[in-house]
Design a protein around this motif. Structure first.
Motif, PDB file in Angstrom:
ATOM      1  N   THR A   1       0.836  -1.193   0.000  1.00  0.00           N
ATOM      2  CA  THR A   1       0.000   0.000   0.000  1.00  0.00           C
ATOM      3  C   THR A   1       0.871   1.243   0.000  1.00  0.00           C
ATOM      4  OG1 THR A   1      -1.518  -1.269   1.379  1.00  0.00           O
ATOM      5  CG2 THR A   1      -1.973   1.081   1.160  1.00  0.00           C
TER       6      THR A   1
ATOM      7  N   ARG B   1      -9.145   9.278  -2.394  1.00  0.00           N
ATOM      8  CA  ARG B   1      -8.416   8.160  -2.978  1.00  0.00           C
ATOM      9  C   ARG B   1      -8.919   7.797  -4.376  1.00  0.00           C
ATOM     10  NH1 ARG B   1      -8.954   8.118   2.362  1.00  0.00           N
ATOM     11  NH2 ARG B   1      -7.098   7.669   3.566  1.00  0.00           N
TER      12      ARG B   1
ATOM     13  N   ALA C   1      -7.075   2.702  -1.688  1.00  0.00           N
ATOM     14  CA  ALA C   1      -6.879   1.990  -0.415  1.00  0.00           C
ATOM     15  C   ALA C   1      -7.817   2.550   0.649  1.00  0.00           C
ATOM     16  CB  ALA C   1      -5.428   2.123   0.026  1.00  0.00           C
TER      17      ALA C   1
ATOM     18  N   PHE D   1      -4.452  -2.663   4.138  1.00  0.00           N
ATOM     19  CA  PHE D   1      -3.933  -3.584   3.121  1.00  0.00           C
ATOM     20  C   PHE D   1      -5.104  -4.126   2.314  1.00  0.00           C
ATOM     21  CE2 PHE D   1      -0.519  -3.920   6.345  1.00  0.00           C
ATOM     22  CZ  PHE D   1       0.555  -3.599   5.536  1.00  0.00           C
ATOM     23  N   ILE D   2      -4.768  -4.848   1.241  1.00  0.00           N
ATOM     24  CA  ILE D   2      -5.832  -5.446   0.418  1.00  0.00           C
ATOM     25  C   ILE D   2      -6.649  -6.450   1.245  1.00  0.00           C
ATOM     26  CG2 ILE D   2      -4.727  -5.149  -1.820  1.00  0.00           C
ATOM     27  CD1 ILE D   2      -3.712  -8.062  -1.591  1.00  0.00           C
TER      28      ILE D   2
ATOM     29  N   TYR E   1       5.774   3.313   1.169  1.00  0.00           N
ATOM     30  CA  TYR E   1       4.952   2.119   0.987  1.00  0.00           C
ATOM     31  C   TYR E   1       5.129   1.171   2.149  1.00  0.00           C
ATOM     32  CZ  TYR E   1       9.373   0.374  -0.879  1.00  0.00           C
ATOM     33  OH  TYR E   1      10.685   0.054  -1.039  1.00  0.00           O
TER      34      TYR E   1
ATOM     35  N   PRO F   1      -3.344   5.619   4.032  1.00  0.00           N
ATOM     36  CA  PRO F   1      -3.271   4.744   2.859  1.00  0.00           C
ATOM     37  C   PRO F   1      -3.827   5.452   1.627  1.00  0.00           C
ATOM     38  CG  PRO F   1      -4.536   3.729   4.636  1.00  0.00           C
ATOM     39  CD  PRO F   1      -4.324   5.138   5.017  1.00  0.00           C
TER      40      PRO F   1
ATOM     41  N   TYR G   1      -3.245   4.014  -2.168  1.00  0.00           N
ATOM     42  CA  TYR G   1      -3.705   3.009  -3.144  1.00  0.00           C
ATOM     43  C   TYR G   1      -2.901   1.722  -3.000  1.00  0.00           C
ATOM     44  CZ  TYR G   1       0.303   4.544  -6.004  1.00  0.00           C
ATOM     45  OH  TYR G   1       1.563   4.861  -6.446  1.00  0.00           O
ATOM     46  N   PHE G   2      -3.539   0.636  -3.452  1.00  0.00           N
ATOM     47  CA  PHE G   2      -2.893  -0.676  -3.403  1.00  0.00           C
ATOM     48  C   PHE G   2      -2.106  -0.872  -4.688  1.00  0.00           C
ATOM     49  CE2 PHE G   2      -6.962  -1.702  -1.003  1.00  0.00           C
ATOM     50  CZ  PHE G   2      -6.378  -1.467   0.226  1.00  0.00           C
ATOM     51  N   ASP G   3      -0.863  -1.196  -4.534  1.00  0.00           N
ATOM     52  CA  ASP G   3      -0.027  -1.324  -5.731  1.00  0.00           C
ATOM     53  C   ASP G   3      -0.169  -2.712  -6.355  1.00  0.00           C
ATOM     54  OD1 ASP G   3       1.630  -0.493  -7.708  1.00  0.00           O
ATOM     55  OD2 ASP G   3       3.259   0.110  -6.407  1.00  0.00           O
TER      56      ASP G   3
END
Lengths: 286, 528
Positions: free
Chosen positions: B286, B313, B327, B331-332, B420, B485, B487-489
């Motif tokens: 993240t 976001r 995010a 976390f995801i 991150y 957070p 975004y989720f990479d």
């Protein structure tokens, strides 16, 4: 008397010269856009992701960039940045270069030798490479700032002024009016500032005008390489750089700042060429 | 002389011929083409952002060869929060995790034909203990129980030891990788492993050439579609994309480390539209806003909360053409405990503005440092700058050369920066340690409460108890607004149209274990 002569030259020579008129017109147009930017354009920093990468339209005459910012606003505000930085660099370089060149040419001897070698060293290093290195060093030493770019370009740019001024002063110092001034006991500084530099000003103005185009290109090149004025401050080279990945899908991001860089360089070059024609003609007549 | 009858006959014949000629061609029945196996080029060329360091370095060889040349004793299944067998068949936990005894698979061979056994594991552990920062802080000793059983003693008793065994750095190599052979103090020559590739040639900072490891392919019953796998090191991200477009490379891929040297996410959509195959997998990495939380103004939780509430976001991910996900959790969802924690990061600029007004901080100036090498992050920072301006926080962006950026970061000369947390699946717990444990250098945020929870997470072997600690940890970070957070990479590979590989093969080992890192054992470039 002098004022009347100058005004007569402006009226009869400069504005009758086509190159001068066109060049001056282009620069005036860009400068006016820059000056009126807060009135005619929106906030150049305002992002709107819903309007991302929109092509030119009535709402956004130059389209939008990858953050949905209005490109017209960014390019027009960019004119302020680019012209201000270029003018500042040219004026500082001119002041430093003329003084060093005049001292070198007027006093000659060991002073001339030392300054001449320093000028040779500067001329031996490719200007852009030197600028890149200097900007890098300044950024690490003093942090990111527009003054880094100004300082880096001034360091390399004064040399051309010094070289030209030295050459002119070398010929002027043998003229009768200088010898007369010396004969009546005038101080060197007085002769330099009062008699020598004013008589060398014509070619220096031509050089300064032509040099403005070069400086704009250098600032844009540094911006394109990511070393110049940093985002989000609008600057043409940096906008051009931000659009390079979108050249096939959103060519307007690169086209309009590119167009303005080309126009301003053309404008200063035309004006410089025209001024040279006018001033050379004047020199021949005398 | 032509009679009227002849004239009519010729006319009819002519018209018929003309009509036949103008008629639409009916397809001629041909025998159905039998599907043929496509022929593949002997060479596959990959553009990659980092040197593979095949002669070693402070942190050993690069991540790509660690994944493709070497294998690990265990792998991590993020979705189930389970460690699954790889080179080890099974393992036993003794003394609360201070000792792990691994029973190894038999019949596994290194790429040079030598047998993989307990000696290789003992050698690797001892070599890592002497030569690797993570190894030296982890291992105490390794003892051979029998040819295929090895007992590893760790410095501390904790669950984290097992998690570390799935890490890149703990990959097993042959004792022949060093000179003198098998000497843990010996000089590293080239990695010899049990993985899909073997090293053929390498020139530092230029290229690495691999060939399929026949023993690995035999083990999994598959055939390689290439004879040589060439990796060209192209440092600049835009140049890598250009190399793909010009056909100089068949594919480009992200540096498995996560968070750097990747294909710019803002170009993925464009590449997809231009017909390139984009393979991507969301990983538990993240991107966050990290605060300098020990100094003003962000030592105040309310200030951090205001920033947290002000960040939209959904707008951030639009920069990337929605190729990444916003995010709203730390976390995801697949990460352990995230769903159960029920924590959602909210967007509420009005509330954020109210907080700033109540604090009397409207118009406050803060600085944010950004690494110039990451074009994506420069865009994100410009957007955040605008979003925070709307609530009364003026952010001065400092876009710095990587060296200058690190200098400022380490000296604490910043208020905010992009950072991150997490990594590819196998790094979930490792980065938990690196980003949130009080003892670590590269921290994102640590308070007494979160530090204590982090310690418990890394110690607890019981999956359910560990999940409870994770849930508490997510809640604590949210309540303290330790990080924001964004975004989720993802991990990506962008390939030319004539590259053959499925998503399943790209992100799964042949035995079905999901991998966060792109895998290239099954790629092939079709002859055009």
């Amino acid at each position: 008397m002098e004022f009347a002569f100058a005004s007569e030259v402006f009226r009869s020579r400069i504005f009758k010269n086509n190159l001068c008129t066109i060049g001056f017109g282009i620069i005036l147009f860009i400068a006016m856009l820059g000056l009126l930017a807060p009135v005619i354009a929106d906030d150049p920093y305002k992002t709107n992701l819903a309007e991302r990468l929109k092509p030119p339209s009535l709402e956004h005459p130059f389209g939008t960039d990858q953050l949905g910012r209005d490109l017209f606003s960014r390019v027009v505000h960019g004119a302020r940045t680019s012209l201000f930085v270029a003018m500042t660099i040219s004026l500082i370089s001119m002041a430093i270069g003329c003084l060093i060149g005049a001292v070198s040419g007027y006093f000659g001897g060991i002073i001339d030798d030392i300054i001449g070698r320093i000028i040779d060293v500067f001329l031996a290093i490719p200007e852009l490479v030197f600028n890149i290195a200097l900007v890098g060093i300044f950024c690490v030493a003093y942090g990111v700032s527009t003054w880094n770019v100004i300082l880096a370009v001034v360091i390399t740019n004064w040399v051309s002024y010094a070289r030209i001024t030295r050459g002119i002063v070398l010929s002027l110092k043998e003229k009768e009016f200088v010898l007369c001034a010396k004969a009546i006991g005038a101080r060197d500084s007085y002769i330099l500032l009062r008699h020598v530099i004013p008589n060398a000003i014509g070619p220096i103005i031509v050089l300064a005008t032509l040099n403005m185009g070069n400086v704009i290109m250098t600032i844009a090149s540094l911006g394109f390489l990511g070393l110049g004025i940093q985002p989000p401050t609008p600057e043409w080279g940096q906008i051009l750089n931000s659009g390079k990945n979108y050249i096939t899908t959103a060519p307007w991001i690169t086209f309009f700042p590119g167009l303005f860089i080309a126009l301003s360089v053309l404008g200063f070059n035309l004006l410089g060429e025209g001024l040279r024609d006018v001033l050379e003609k004047r020199t021949l007549e005398y | 002389m032509i009679t009227r009858r002849d004239f009519l006959k010729y006319m009819t014949l002519g018209s018929a011929t003309l009509l036949l000629g103008c008629a639409k061609k009916t397809p001629i029945a041909t025998p159905t083409a039998t599907p043929t196996t496509p022929t593949y080029k002997a060479e596959f060329v990959l553009g990659y952002g980092k040197d593979h360091r095949l002669r070693g370095g402070k942190w050993g060889i690069g991540f790509f060869p660690k994944i493709h040349v070497l294998e690990r004793l265990v792998e991590y299944d993020l979705k189930n929060d389970d460690y699954v067998p790889c080179l080890a068949k099974k393992w036993e936990v003794e003394q609360d995790g201070k000792v792990l005894t691994f029973e190894l698979n038999k019949g596994v061979k290194f790429s040079d034909g030598s047998e993989f056994d307990a000696k290789a594991v003992k050698f690797t552990v001892e070599w890592l203990k002497i030569n690797h920062p993570l190894g030296s802080e982890t291992f105490e000793s390794a003892e051979i129980v029998d040819d295929y059983t090895v007992s590893i003693t760790f410095k501390d008793a904790m669950f984290f030891n097992l998690a570390k065994m799935a890490e890149f750095h703990m990959s097993i190599m042959s004792p022949k990788s060093v000179r003198p052979e098998g000497d843990p103090k010996g000089e590293f020559v080239l990695p010899i492993g049990t993985g899909a590739f073997k090293v053929v040639d390498y020139k530092e900072e230029q290229y690495a050439v691999y060939a399929p490891n026949e023993f690995w392919y035999e083990r999994f019953g598959i055939k390689p579609k290439f004879k040589r796998f060439v990796v060209r090191f192209i440092k600049d991200e835009d140049t890598r994309v250009m190399a793909l477009k010009s056909g100089e490379v068949d594919a480009i891929s992200d540096y498995s480390h996560g968070g750097s040297d990747y294909t710019p996410r803002n170009q993925l959509g464009l590449l997809q539209r231009e017909g390139y195959k984009v393979f991507k997998r969301v990983i538990p990495l993240t991107w966050i806003i990290a605060f300098n939380y020990k100094k003003e103004p962000f030592n105040d939780v309310k200030m951090r909360e205001a920033v947290d509430l002000a960040v939209n976001r959904d707008e951030v991910v639009k920069i990337f053409d929605n190729q990444v996900l916003p995010a709203r959790t730390l976390f995801i969802e697949d990460a352990p405990g995230v769903k159960e924690a029920g924590v959602t990061y909210e967007y509420n600029p009005e509330k954020a503005k109210q907080i700033i007004d109540e604090l009397g901080c409207a118009g406050i100036e803060v600085n944010m440092i950004v690494d110039k090498a990451q074009s994506d992050q420069i865009l994100v920072c410009q957007l955040i700058q605008q979003q925070l301006k709307d609530i009364g926080i003026n952010v001065n962006l400092e876009i710095l050369e990587t060296g200058a950026y690190k200098q400022k970061r380490d000296a604490g000369e910043y208020d905010m920066r992009l950072y991150y947390i997490g990594g590819t699946d196998r790094r979930f717990y490792l980065r938990m340690f690196w980003r949130f444990h009080p003892a670590r250098k590269w921290k994102a945020y640590v308070s007494e409460r979160t530090g204590d929870l982090c310690e418990k997470i890394l110690t607890e072997f019981d999956k359910e108890k560990r999940k409870q600690y994770l849930i508490e940890f997510y809640r604590a970070i949210h309540e303290e607004h330790g990080v924001v957070p964004l975004y989720f990479d993802i991990m990506t590979t962008v390939a030319s149209k004539n590259v053959d590989i499925s998503y399943e093969d790209m992100f799964h080992y042949p035995n079905g274990i999901p991998f966060g890192e792109p895998l290239f054992y099954a790629v092939g470039v079709r002859e055009v």
